[in-house]
Design an enzyme around this catalytic site. Structure first.
Site, PDB file in Angstrom:
ATOM      1  N   ASN A 154       0.787  -1.237   0.000  1.00  0.00           N
ATOM      2  CA  ASN A 154       0.000   0.000   0.000  1.00  0.00           C
ATOM      3  C   ASN A 154       0.821   1.291   0.000  1.00  0.00           C
ATOM      4  OD1 ASN A 154       0.699  -0.567   2.648  1.00  0.00           O
ATOM      5  ND2 ASN A 154      -1.118   0.427   3.470  1.00  0.00           N
ATOM      6  N   SER A 231       0.106  -7.688   7.092  1.00  0.00           N
ATOM      7  CA  SER A 231      -1.063  -8.137   7.843  1.00  0.00           C
ATOM      8  C   SER A 231      -0.645  -8.916   9.096  1.00  0.00           C
ATOM      9  CB  SER A 231      -1.940  -9.009   6.949  1.00  0.00           C
ATOM     10  OG  SER A 231      -1.195 -10.105   6.489  1.00  0.00           O
ATOM     11  N   GLU A 250       4.939  -4.127  12.036  1.00  0.00           N
ATOM     12  CA  GLU A 250       4.028  -2.986  11.830  1.00  0.00           C
ATOM     13  C   GLU A 250       2.799  -3.559  11.132  1.00  0.00           C
ATOM     14  OE1 GLU A 250       4.138   0.101  12.679  1.00  0.00           O
ATOM     15  OE2 GLU A 250       6.230   0.665  13.013  1.00  0.00           O
ATOM     16  N   LEU A 251       1.666  -3.637  11.839  1.00  0.00           N
ATOM     17  CA  LEU A 251       0.526  -4.397  11.318  1.00  0.00           C
ATOM     18  C   LEU A 251      -0.721  -3.517  11.180  1.00  0.00           C
ATOM     19  CD1 LEU A 251       1.341  -7.473  13.586  1.00  0.00           C
ATOM     20  CD2 LEU A 251       2.099  -7.081  11.230  1.00  0.00           C
ATOM     21  N   CYS A 284      -3.082   1.601   6.670  1.00  0.00           N
ATOM     22  CA  CYS A 284      -3.306   0.921   7.957  1.00  0.00           C
ATOM     23  C   CYS A 284      -3.941   1.857   8.966  1.00  0.00           C
ATOM     24  CB  CYS A 284      -1.987   0.380   8.480  1.00  0.00           C
ATOM     25  SG  CYS A 284      -0.672   1.570   8.337  1.00  0.00           S
TER      26      CYS A 284
HETATM   27  P1  NAP Z   1       0.420  -9.024   3.570  1.00  0.00           P
HETATM   28  O1  NAP Z   1      -0.434  -9.851   2.704  1.00  0.00           O
HETATM   29  O2  NAP Z   1       0.685  -9.497   4.952  1.00  0.00           O
HETATM   30  O3  NAP Z   1       1.796  -8.847   2.771  1.00  0.00           O
HETATM   31  C1  NAP Z   1       2.854  -8.091   3.290  1.00  0.00           C
HETATM   32  C2  NAP Z   1       4.162  -8.667   2.790  1.00  0.00           C
HETATM   33  O4  NAP Z   1       4.347  -9.953   3.387  1.00  0.00           O
HETATM   34  C3  NAP Z   1       4.197  -8.881   1.275  1.00  0.00           C
HETATM   35  O5  NAP Z   1       5.496  -8.600   0.808  1.00  0.00           O
HETATM   36  C4  NAP Z   1       3.880 -10.354   1.161  1.00  0.00           C
HETATM   37  O6  NAP Z   1       4.354 -10.945  -0.025  1.00  0.00           O
HETATM   38  C5  NAP Z   1       4.640 -10.886   2.358  1.00  0.00           C
HETATM   39  N1  NAP Z   1       4.264 -12.221   2.805  1.00  0.00           N
HETATM   40  C6  NAP Z   1       3.081 -12.850   2.682  1.00  0.00           C
HETATM   41  N2  NAP Z   1       3.162 -14.098   3.192  1.00  0.00           N
HETATM   42  C7  NAP Z   1       4.433 -14.255   3.648  1.00  0.00           C
HETATM   43  C8  NAP Z   1       5.158 -15.323   4.265  1.00  0.00           C
HETATM   44  N3  NAP Z   1       4.581 -16.478   4.543  1.00  0.00           N
HETATM   45  N4  NAP Z   1       6.460 -15.129   4.571  1.00  0.00           N
HETATM   46  C9  NAP Z   1       7.054 -13.957   4.309  1.00  0.00           C
HETATM   47  N5  NAP Z   1       6.426 -12.909   3.710  1.00  0.00           N
HETATM   48  C10 NAP Z   1       5.135 -13.063   3.401  1.00  0.00           C
HETATM   49  O7  NAP Z   1      -0.120  -7.545   3.689  1.00  0.00           O
HETATM   50  P2  NAP Z   1      -0.610  -6.564   2.504  1.00  0.00           P
HETATM   51  O8  NAP Z   1      -1.936  -7.019   2.045  1.00  0.00           O
HETATM   52  O9  NAP Z   1       0.476  -6.350   1.508  1.00  0.00           O
HETATM   53  O10 NAP Z   1      -0.739  -5.215   3.321  1.00  0.00           O
HETATM   54  C11 NAP Z   1      -1.870  -4.870   4.000  1.00  0.00           C
HETATM   55  C12 NAP Z   1      -1.686  -5.000   5.498  1.00  0.00           C
HETATM   56  O11 NAP Z   1      -0.536  -4.272   5.920  1.00  0.00           O
HETATM   57  C13 NAP Z   1      -2.841  -4.390   6.252  1.00  0.00           C
HETATM   58  O12 NAP Z   1      -3.184  -5.210   7.341  1.00  0.00           O
HETATM   59  C14 NAP Z   1      -2.263  -3.074   6.722  1.00  0.00           C
HETATM   60  O13 NAP Z   1      -2.916  -2.537   7.850  1.00  0.00           O
HETATM   61  C15 NAP Z   1      -0.861  -3.439   7.021  1.00  0.00           C
HETATM   62  N6  NAP Z   1      -0.004  -2.266   7.046  1.00  0.00           N
HETATM   63  C16 NAP Z   1       0.526  -1.856   8.240  1.00  0.00           C
HETATM   64  C17 NAP Z   1       1.303  -0.704   8.281  1.00  0.00           C
HETATM   65  C18 NAP Z   1       1.933  -0.208   9.552  1.00  0.00           C
HETATM   66  O14 NAP Z   1       2.858   0.587   9.467  1.00  0.00           O
HETATM   67  N7  NAP Z   1       1.495  -0.631  10.718  1.00  0.00           N
HETATM   68  C19 NAP Z   1       1.524   0.004   7.111  1.00  0.00           C
HETATM   69  C20 NAP Z   1       0.954  -0.444   5.929  1.00  0.00           C
HETATM   70  C21 NAP Z   1       0.207  -1.585   5.911  1.00  0.00           C
HETATM   71  P3  NAP Z   1       3.431 -11.114  -1.325  1.00  0.00           P
HETATM   72  O15 NAP Z   1       3.075  -9.747  -1.759  1.00  0.00           O
HETATM   73  O16 NAP Z   1       4.338 -11.805  -2.283  1.00  0.00           O
HETATM   74  O17 NAP Z   1       2.255 -11.930  -0.906  1.00  0.00           O
END
Ligand code: NAP
Length: 473
Positions: A154, A231, A250-251, A284
């Protein structure tokens, strides 16, 4: 509209490598292929870690790290249009918002350069204890080791910057795995760091199957820290699997805001309408749950809904667009299903405008509706009437999330109460909780995470204190 079709290789060990397989990056708006990226896996990740380990044998002095970081900030400024366009193309982010992200990344690099120059340990007041008499002691801050960085789709530029720049400031080499849907901004940052003078091996980027790359990062003992933004389920699982590493998470959030009866309702309605729907709610800290005291409820909603309806929905490459697409069809279907199953009343939106979800406001959903208790991560927010501030605080705190929350009030005592009682990493007063400036300590409590980003804080996470005790003559 995506305009460029190009092929991007992976920077590993100072070379840009092809892997024989390609991953297509498509515009979430038009579906067009924006670029193809070399697809890596376990082998490339191992090579990347080898290269990072080799690089760290020859430490870069702080002044060189700071100079590189400053040069990247400058390049981001000079290439602003291209950088913002790339974010917009790969993430479907409206140009207005992409431009803000591109500028913020300059700030992240600039603050990291400052941290590189300031990085120091501290004196320990040894004669404060009898056992310390006759001794001098101080700490050195040393790089923790190789950093494994995993980033979400994002904020494909600035959230990558929040990992790369502090890691370099701390003197750590990095293996980065950006989101598969948005790897292009990360690869551009790697290019800019290389052009700025970063020697081979200090930054390696592997795009590809998440679990394969993640497994190598988790299993390799040379990776001492993992910095993950994404996530909750993925993040907490990584942490459980890497007990010997520092794992910074950071979730997500289901961001609440309280509007007190005494608030400036015009200001609250304006700020909240913009911040519930910016990047189609895919932040987020996007405003999701608004709790309004009864006596102000009708007046607030009457101001808020027209402002939401005035947002321009459309092509993210258009400089006037406020709300574009969500990241993919799966996300769109999930969000529409959550809207469909709410027991609240849809005041506006709830339907599609072409392929785009219209900004949606749901009135008074029960607290166990998904839109009330889970992270929507889409252009949806709820408005809820509360009979007291006590009830507002209880509901705001009533999810498993704790990233940021906000309150609108003209009373100092209410603002200070919110600061104390809202159980979140950050509380904004008379500002939407979507607000972030890049030097702030930013991060969550509860399920929302366990760390603080912002260069000053992240650099601490990427270093270790090393104690030196000297016997005085
Ligand atoms: P996501 O599906 O968890 O993906 C985040 C990253 O993790 C991607 O690079 C993804 O790779 C990777 N990933 C997925 N499965 C993995 C595994 N088993 N091992 C290692 N890496 C893995 O999250 P998203 O949909 O991209 O982002 C949305 C989430 O991020 C929301 O919950 C949002 O609130 C949170 N977020 C938090 C913050 C903060 O600062 N607190 C900021 C922004 C977003 P792939 O893309 O290849 O699947």
């Amino acid at each position: 509209m995506a305009t460029t079709l190009n092929e991007r290789k992976l920077p590993i060990a100072g070379e840009w490598v092809e892997t024989g397989e390609w991953l297509e990056v498509r515009s979430p708006y038009s579906g067009e292929v924006v670029a193809r990226v070399a697809k890596g896996g376990a082998d490339e990740t191992r090579r990347a870690i080898d290269a990072a380990a080799e690089a760290m044998k020859d430490p870069l002095p702080a002044h060189k790290r700071a100079e590189i970081l400053v040069r990247v900030a400058g390049a981001l400024g000079r290439r602003h249009d291209e950088v913002a366009r790339l974010i917009s193309d790969e993430a479907g982010k409206p140009m207005k918002t992409a431009r803000v992200e591109a500028k913020r990344a300059m700030s992240t690099y600039t603050f990291s350069a400052v941290e590189a120059r300031k990085l120091a340990g501290e004196m320990v007041p040894m004669d404060a204890a009898q056992a310390g008499e006759g001794k001098l002691a101080f700490t050195l801050r040393r790089p923790i080791g190789i950093v494994g960085a995993i980033s979400p789709f994002n904020f494909p530029l600035n959230l990558v910057a929040h990992k790369l720049a502090p890691a370099l400031a701390a003197g750590c080499a990095v293996v980065l795995k950006p989101a598969s849907q948005t790897p292009l901004s990360a690869l551009l940052l790697a290019e800019l760091e290389e052009e700025a003078g970063l020697p081979p091996g200090w930054l390696n980027v592997v795009v590809g199957k998440a679990s394969e790359i993640g497994d190598v990062i988790v299993d390799d003992e040379r990776v001492k820290a993992i910095t993950f933004t994404g996530s909750g389920p993925v993040g907490w699982k990584l942490k459980a699997r890497a007990p010997k590493k520092r794992v910074n998470l950071e979730l997500g959030n289901a961001t609440p805001v309280i509007v007190a009866a005494d608030a400036d309702l015009e200001a609250a309605a304006t700020k909240l309408a913009a911040n519930a729907f910016s990047f189609a709610g895919q932040s987020c800290i996007s405003v999701q749950r608004i709790y309004i005291e009864s006596s102000a409820y009708r007046a607030f909603v009457d101001r808020f809904v027209p402002r939401v309806e005035a947002l321009t929905v459309g092509d993210p490459s258009d400089e006037d667009t406020d709300v574009g697409p969500v990241i993919d069809e799966g996300a769109r279907e999930r969000i529409l299903a959550w809207i469909g199953e709410t027991k609240g009343r849809v005041l506006t939106g709830g339907t599609l405008d072409g392929e785009l979800i219209r900004p949606t406001v749901i009135e008074k959903p029960p607290r166990d509706d998904k839109v009330s208790c889970e992270e929507v991560f889409g252009p949806v927010c709820t408005v809820n009437e509360v009979t007291s501030l006590d009830e507002a605080f209880e509901l705001a705190n009533g999810t498993r999330f704790g990233l940021q929350a906000g309150i609108f009030t003209t009373r100092l005592d209410t603002a200070l109460r919110a600061a104390q009682e809202l159980d979140f990493g950050g509380v904004t007063v008379n500002e939407a909780p979507t607000y972030r400036s890049d030097q702030m300590p930013y991060g969550g409590v509860k399920d929302s995470g366990n760390t603080r980003e912002g260069p000053h804080y992240a650099v601490r996470e990427f270093t270790e204190e090393h104690l030196v005790v000297v016997e005085l003559p």
